[in-house]
Design a protein around this motif. Sequence first.
Motif, PDB file in Angstrom:
ATOM      1  N   ILE A 167     -29.600  23.520 -17.854  1.00 12.89           N
ATOM      2  CA  ILE A 167     -30.312  23.934 -16.646  1.00 12.89           C
ATOM      3  C   ILE A 167     -29.357  23.798 -15.472  1.00 12.89           C
ATOM      4  N   SER A 168     -29.201  24.864 -14.710  1.00 13.83           N
ATOM      5  CA  SER A 168     -28.222  24.896 -13.613  1.00 13.83           C
ATOM      6  C   SER A 168     -28.922  25.074 -12.269  1.00 13.83           C
ATOM      7  N   PRO A 169     -29.351  23.974 -11.665  1.00 17.57           N
ATOM      8  CA  PRO A 169     -29.975  24.090 -10.339  1.00 17.57           C
ATOM      9  C   PRO A 169     -28.934  24.421  -9.268  1.00 17.57           C
ATOM     10  N   LYS A 170     -29.380  25.040  -8.214  1.00 15.75           N
ATOM     11  CA  LYS A 170     -28.535  25.182  -7.034  1.00 15.75           C
ATOM     12  C   LYS A 170     -28.244  23.764  -6.544  1.00 15.75           C
ATOM     13  N   PRO A 171     -27.026  23.512  -6.049  1.00 14.28           N
ATOM     14  CA  PRO A 171     -26.675  22.143  -5.637  1.00 14.28           C
ATOM     15  C   PRO A 171     -27.695  21.503  -4.691  1.00 14.28           C
TER      16      PRO A 171
ATOM     17  N   ALA B 135     -22.074  15.555 -11.133  1.00 17.88           N
ATOM     18  CA  ALA B 135     -20.880  16.127 -10.513  1.00 17.88           C
ATOM     19  C   ALA B 135     -20.874  17.650 -10.606  1.00 17.88           C
ATOM     20  N   GLU B 136     -21.391  18.189 -11.699  1.00 20.53           N
ATOM     21  CA  GLU B 136     -21.425  19.643 -11.893  1.00 20.53           C
ATOM     22  C   GLU B 136     -22.801  20.240 -11.620  1.00 20.53           C
TER      23      GLU B 136
END
Length: 96
Positions: A10-14, A47-48
């Motif tokens: 899952i790649s949330p916006k920062p 971190a990512e």
Amino acid sequence: MSPFYLFAEISPKPEHFEEARDAVMSIVQQTRDEPGCERFDLFENEAEHRLYLFEEWRDQADLDAHYEKPYTAEVFSKYENWLLRAPAVSKMQKRA
């Protein structure tokens, strides 16, 4: 059907990382208590800005029932605006 595993990235916006993580954390125990859920673990790489779910389900019907739960639908709804892209989900079978 035999048990199966899901691995989701899952790649949330920062700017939404913490909200996305907290949303998943809010449903971890409820999901673990569902019939057919053998495992539902959240991992993170802060971190990512990535979250990872590792799940084990008894069968597809149990997973489908999980997706229909109001608390799951609420997280999916929030994710529409919080994610960079759709989650990458791999469905796997255990061999040996």
